[in-house]
Design an enzyme around this catalytic site. Sequence first.
Site: not given
Ligand SMILES: O=C(O)CCC(=O)C(=O)O
Ligand SMILES: [Fe+2]
Length: 356
Positions: A228, A230, A285, A295
């Site tokens: 996705h 942001d 990403h 994690r």
């Molecule tokens: O957990 C991550 O490293 C990325 C999280 C992410 O891309 C998001 O919350 O939009």
């Molecule tokens: Fe993100």
Amino acid sequence: MMNSVSESFKSNPIQLNRIIPLDFNAVPEVPDSHTWIQSTDDPPFDPFAAESVPVIDLTQPDAVLLTRHACEQWGVFQLTNHGIPIDLLTELEFQTRHLFSLPLDQKLRAIRSPEGCTGYGLPRISTFFPKLMWSEGFSIMGSPVEHCSQLWPHDHAKFCEVMEEYQREIKDLTERILGLMLRSMGLTREDVEWLKPREGSKLPQGLLHLNSYPVCPDPSRAMGLAPHTDSSLLTLLYQSSTTGLQVHSENVGWVPVHPIPGALVVNIGDLMHILSNSRFKSPTHQVLVNKTRHRISIAYFYGPPGDVKISPSMTLIDHKHPALYRPVTWKEYLDAKAMHFNKALASIRNDVHIAH
Ligand SMILES: O=C(O)CCC(=O)C(=O)O
Ligand SMILES: [Fe+2]
């Protein structure tokens, strides 16, 4: 308190089966509902390739120039010497782990409502995929006390205090980075009227999102967070010490963003891509999960005040560089995202002919 995010989420409610997470600890293998077939379109990642996400020390004299290069080439970089105390980051991670280690039935007391944007639940982008992701989240805007008192009727004071202090610190830092990026494009803060506090104007907005990616029995068949971009102007992410985050690069495919102790990941969002008239990338990403480590990550999404339309900056537009996007408020953009997901940018693109 209503703002762009809560208004947009309210007008785009989602189904409960796309909100309630699985009891990850209780399943011995990845169920069919969570099985993803990994795409093999990309070349396999070469760990010796020269390309990796840039690291920028905020105190170095050429930080502005490095920021511009990083934003143009990658749309993402890791930031060190950013001034957020390591003790606060450690405490933030500790409180986040504390929340996600609660039994599922306790976490479900703070479940996000179908029209809501805060509380516990699956990633919001879950509605766009046939399979569910191997993750859970908890979203906060300002004080988390409402949902926290459902989780812990008595002892939520420390959690709330840490989350509020972090939001204050990360907002200041995000605005500093934003200033740096604007300068790196040749704009001044005056070019971006809404950054200046005005009489009667609304304030910039932020959403804090805690992410949890539980240990997974078969990571190759699961997806932590699907690809996705942001929808923010900027996202600042603390990813603690476990790998999993990957950024897509046109040249080399998926590139891991290896955690650097104490560093923050700075990620350009779609609104900044619009503001920069597509000079800055809004990178795709994703997050992969693993077999042994739980994690966690903490993302802060920053956006403009509700009454502000974001459009390609006038200083970047001329007959060779026409405005590529129509002006949009954050709410309008979030609505477009809820409707079109990864085609949202295309949905507001102007039909332009570039002069030569
Ligand atoms: O957990 C991550 O490293 C990325 C999280 C992410 O891309 C998001 O919350 O939009
Ligand atoms: Fe993100």
